[in-house]
Design an enzyme around this catalytic site. Structure first.
Site, PDB file in Angstrom:
ATOM      1  N   CYS A  47       0.799  -1.238   0.000  1.00 51.96           N
ATOM      2  CA  CYS A  47       0.000   0.000   0.000  1.00 51.96           C
ATOM      3  C   CYS A  47       0.829   1.284   0.000  1.00 51.96           C
ATOM      4  O   CYS A  47       0.588   2.163  -0.834  1.00 51.96           O
ATOM      5  CB  CYS A  47      -0.958   0.041   1.182  1.00 51.96           C
TER       6      CYS A  47
ATOM      7  N   ARG B  10       6.253 -11.189   5.726  1.00 53.65           N
ATOM      8  CA  ARG B  10       5.679 -10.959   7.051  1.00 53.65           C
ATOM      9  C   ARG B  10       6.204 -11.997   8.005  1.00 53.65           C
ATOM     10  O   ARG B  10       6.347 -13.166   7.648  1.00 53.65           O
ATOM     11  CB  ARG B  10       4.147 -11.065   6.989  1.00 53.65           C
TER      12      ARG B  10
ATOM     13  N   GLN C  12       1.261 -10.885  -3.223  1.00 57.18           N
ATOM     14  CA  GLN C  12      -0.147 -10.522  -3.251  1.00 57.18           C
ATOM     15  C   GLN C  12      -0.501 -10.022  -4.637  1.00 57.18           C
ATOM     16  O   GLN C  12       0.282  -9.306  -5.254  1.00 57.18           O
ATOM     17  CB  GLN C  12      -0.415  -9.387  -2.260  1.00 57.18           C
TER      18      GLN C  12
ATOM     19  N   ASP D 131      -2.110  -7.552  -5.697  1.00 54.80           N
ATOM     20  CA  ASP D 131      -2.590  -6.382  -4.987  1.00 54.80           C
ATOM     21  C   ASP D 131      -3.071  -5.294  -5.944  1.00 54.80           C
ATOM     22  O   ASP D 131      -2.537  -5.153  -7.038  1.00 54.80           O
ATOM     23  CB  ASP D 131      -1.403  -5.815  -4.188  1.00 54.80           C
TER      24      ASP D 131
ATOM     25  N   HIS E  78      -4.866  -1.108  -5.650  1.00 53.03           N
ATOM     26  CA  HIS E  78      -5.484  -0.041  -4.882  1.00 53.03           C
ATOM     27  C   HIS E  78      -6.301   0.808  -5.820  1.00 53.03           C
ATOM     28  O   HIS E  78      -5.805   1.245  -6.860  1.00 53.03           O
ATOM     29  CB  HIS E  78      -4.412   0.777  -4.160  1.00 53.03           C
TER      30      HIS E  78
ATOM     31  N   LYS F 202     -14.920  -4.622   5.016  1.00 51.12           N
ATOM     32  CA  LYS F 202     -14.366  -5.423   3.917  1.00 51.12           C
ATOM     33  C   LYS F 202     -15.275  -6.565   3.535  1.00 51.12           C
ATOM     34  O   LYS F 202     -16.154  -6.971   4.302  1.00 51.12           O
ATOM     35  CB  LYS F 202     -13.002  -5.971   4.329  1.00 51.12           C
TER      36      LYS F 202
ATOM     37  N   HIS G 284      -8.547  -1.198  -1.043  1.00 50.85           N
ATOM     38  CA  HIS G 284      -7.407  -2.096  -1.150  1.00 50.85           C
ATOM     39  C   HIS G 284      -7.989  -3.455  -1.474  1.00 50.85           C
ATOM     40  O   HIS G 284      -8.930  -3.871  -0.832  1.00 50.85           O
ATOM     41  CB  HIS G 284      -6.711  -2.108   0.219  1.00 50.85           C
TER      42      HIS G 284
END
Length: 633
Positions: free
Chosen positions: A335, A364, A382, A384, A386, A466, A512
């Site tokens: 992000c 992580r 990910q 990912d 945005h 979410k 996200h």
RNA sequence: GCCGAUGUAGCUCAAAGGUAGAGCAAUUGAUUUGUAAUCAAUAGGUUGGGGGUUCAAUUCCCUUCAUCGGCUCCA
């Protein structure tokens, strides 16, 4: 006169109060025998509950979800009884039914051994053959406290303490065993015929690691041995589909002790599948108005300070590395980078929505005990994106996202999803108004699309509501893949703005999202779902060429070249092995198609096609074979 | 991290207080085969790492790492 309405709309009338069991018997003795509990006006009750007023009655057998739940819950009580008989000093805590079976947590110093599990199982069988009735007693809180206090069941007292005063409390007794329980239960222990205690493990009291570690026993039970055996066979089948096993068998990936736990090495076959997934993913995103971006794997501490990750996410981040006196952190999320890309320029409302997408690899720190194959790792990618949009665009963006996600998951063959909507938790950031609007938008989109979902009240992230979409693995464990999250935190922290039509700066909405979740986890669920038999377009090797003797090698090479030129991934098995052996190997590698090439084929310029798990498809021209492959996908 | 189990050849598994064995895979050779395993020979191991007990440890003990099943968390 009491009128009882059955699920099919028919009525039964009685002159005087009657038990649910009697009603069942009136319908059919077999139903009465198979019934586990009753549902009276929507409330689950024991079969011997007397019905004294007009009511709607549903009888649950083992074939219904609720029937199973009660059955397994009753088995949990039976197990607790057996354990208390064998070890009177052990304290009981709670023992619910779960999706597949039940467990019971006991407070005992030593763990239960395999031997002891067998012993308990045996005792349960003994108690079952005694057909002890489960009998319900209602009592006041004070009396319940007294009863369980005298029994020395301190955990029960703790539970009782949390029940509001004045509420009616029920206990269930079978034989010499009494448990605090809401119920209902099956009629007697004799209903529990086939029992298997599967495993024992530790579990924290109330799931909180600050509490005492209890000893949990998992088990399952069925009305017949046949059903139990079928279930055990299912578990065995499922084990064959485990992505860790398939990963090894098909040489897709490995996790090396030396490299480090939770860090995945993608072998050529696995990498080819991943490449196909990623290529498709990128195409789809470009088609749908996303912009692809790339971002670094580390960032300065300032960045993570601004994003707040160093505050609220630090325990999941790896420690800092020193670069010329400055702290850098390896990224746990993408992000901040995507936001930095957005913030690198001034944006007009005319540009929105801006959708930035990246297959972003993050790291992580996951505690060692939680790692699980590819499902839960320490370094993962990910898929990912945005989405930065205006308030007005929010609804349509959410809807597009859900459609996009489901389309993509379906393209990979998935059909069943579990959808969750998670709402505002305690201690969240952002305006309530924004939360409500965003949550409504999520719910409205799901409803509009006719999708069923569960609401996880207060289960949202602290920064926004979410939607999660989960996919089940081989043994029915659900793994989260898609997540669509509003974020009311980062736009604020990074002071994201766009210039509106009014020529002033506005704060955009940010969503996200990840559709696959992580490539690793998605890959694992994909493998398990297909049992390793991937759709043709994903198979690392689509066609194995099998010449029967060395004399056909030249012709086989020709075929190989043509297939390659046509865009098929094929390999030539040129070893001087028998055809049967090569076929066997190709079958075991789950290669979708084989081309058998013998002297007949070479002479006629044909190939003989063989399909994985199907068998011989006959001889045909190469063009016809390629057409068949195209038809397949 | 916590509770429990496990760790032997590339893989799947044996054995055992006296220095490990099979099948498959690999290598070499022979074989040239019609829809799920051709034959033979060869090579392959500090029994996860470290420490201890013992005349002797791979086996027993301690510790550590990893894996598996859970707890918790999450993509």
């Amino acid at each position: 006169m009491i009128t009882i309405t059955l699920p099919d709309g028919s009525n039964k009338q009685y002159d005087q109060p009657v038990s649910a069991y009697e009603v069942a018997k009136g319908i059919s003795p077999r139903l009465a025998e198979a019934s586990i509990c009753a549902e009276l006006d929507g409330k689950l009750v024991d079969l011997d509950r007397i019905i004294d007023h007009d009511a709607a009655l549903v009888l649950h057998t083992f074939s219904s979800e609720k029937g199973k739940e009660i059955y397994w819950h009753s088995t949990a009580h039976l197990m607790a009884q057996a354990v208390k008989q064998l070890w009177p000093d052990v304290k009981v805590t709670i023992g619910p039914a779960i999706e597949q079976g039940f467990y019971y947590d006991f407070d005992r110093d030593t763990p239960f051994t395999e031997e002891e599990l067998k012993q308990i199982e045996q005792r349960m069988q003994d108690l079952s053959s005694q057909a002890l009735p489960y009998s319900r007693t209602e009592l006041s809180k004070a009396n319940a406290m007294k009863l369980f206090g005298e029994m020395g069941e301190s955990y029960k007292l703790e539970i009782l303490n949390e029940i509001p005063d004045g509420e009616i409390i029920s206990s269930y007794r079978q034989g010499d065993f009494i448990d605090l329980c809401r119920g209902p239960h099956i009629q007697h222990t004799g209903k529990i015929k086939a029992i298997k205690l599967l495993k024992s493990s530790g579990a924290y009291w109330r799931g909180d690691e600050k509490n005492k570690m209890l000893k949990r026993i998992y088990g399952i039970s069925f009305p017949t041995n046949k059903e139990l055996n079928e279930y055990l066979a299912f578990l065995e089948e499922a084990a064959k589909r485990d992505h860790r096993k398939l990963g090894k068998d098909l040489d897709l990936f490995s996790i090396s002790d030396e490299v480090g736990p939770g860090l995945v090495l993608w072998h050529p076959n696995g990498a080819m599948i991943r490449h196909q997934i990623e290529a498709y993913w990128k195409d789809e995103h470009l088609r749908r108005g996303y912009k692809l971006v790339y971002s670094p794997h580390v960032g300065r501490s300032n960045l993570w300070q601004t994003s707040g990750h160093l505050g609220f996410y630090k325990e999941n981040m790896y420690s800092a590395m020193d670069v010329e006196g400055q702290d850098y952190y390896i990224k746990p999320m993408n992000c901040p980078f995507h936001i930095s890309i957005y913030n690198a320029n001034l944006h007009s409302y005319r540009e929105l929505p801006i959708r930035l997408a990246e297959l972003g690899t993050v790291y992580r720190y996951e505690r060692s005990g939680v790692l699980h194959g590819l499902m839960r790792v320490r370094g993962f990618t990910q898929d990912d994106a945005h989405i930065i949009c205006t308030h007005e665009q929010m609804d349509s963006e959410v809807e597009k996202l859900i459609v996009f996600s489901l389309d993509m998951l379906k393209h990979f063959g998935f059909k069943d999803f579990l959808i969750y909507l998670s709402t505002q938790p305690e201690g969240s950031v952002g305006e309530k108004e924004d939360w409500d609007k965003a949550t409504e938008s999520l719910a409205a989109s799901l409803t509009k699309l006719g999708l069923e979902y569960s609401v996880d009240q207060g289960g949202g992230a602290f920064y926004g509501p979410k939607i999660d979409i989960k996919i089940k693995d081989a043994i029915g464990r659900a793994w989260q893949c898609t997540t669509i999250q509003f974020d009311f935190n980062l736009p604020e922290r990074f002071d994201m703005t766009y210039i509106g039509a009014d020529n002033t700066a506005h704060r955009p909405y940010m969503i996200h999202r990840a559709v696959l979740g992580s490539v690793e986890r998605f890959f694992a669920t994909l493998l398990e779902y297909h049992g390793g038999n991937l759709p043709l377009w994903l198979a690392p090797v689509q066609v194995m060429l099998i010449p029967i003797t060395d004399a056909q090698l030249d012709y086989a090479r020709e075929v190989e070249e043509k297939l390659n030129a046509a865009g098929f991934r094929c390999e030539l098995d040129a070893r001087s092995e028998k055809m049967g052996y090569k076929i066997r190997e190709a079958e075991m590698k789950k290669i979708p198609y084989m081309c058998i090439i013998g002297k007949n084929e070479a002479a006629e310029g044909k190939v003989t096609l063989r399909q994985h798990t199907v068998g011989d498809l006959g001889s045909m021209s190469l063009e016809a074979a390629m057409e068949a492959l195209r038809q397949h996908s």
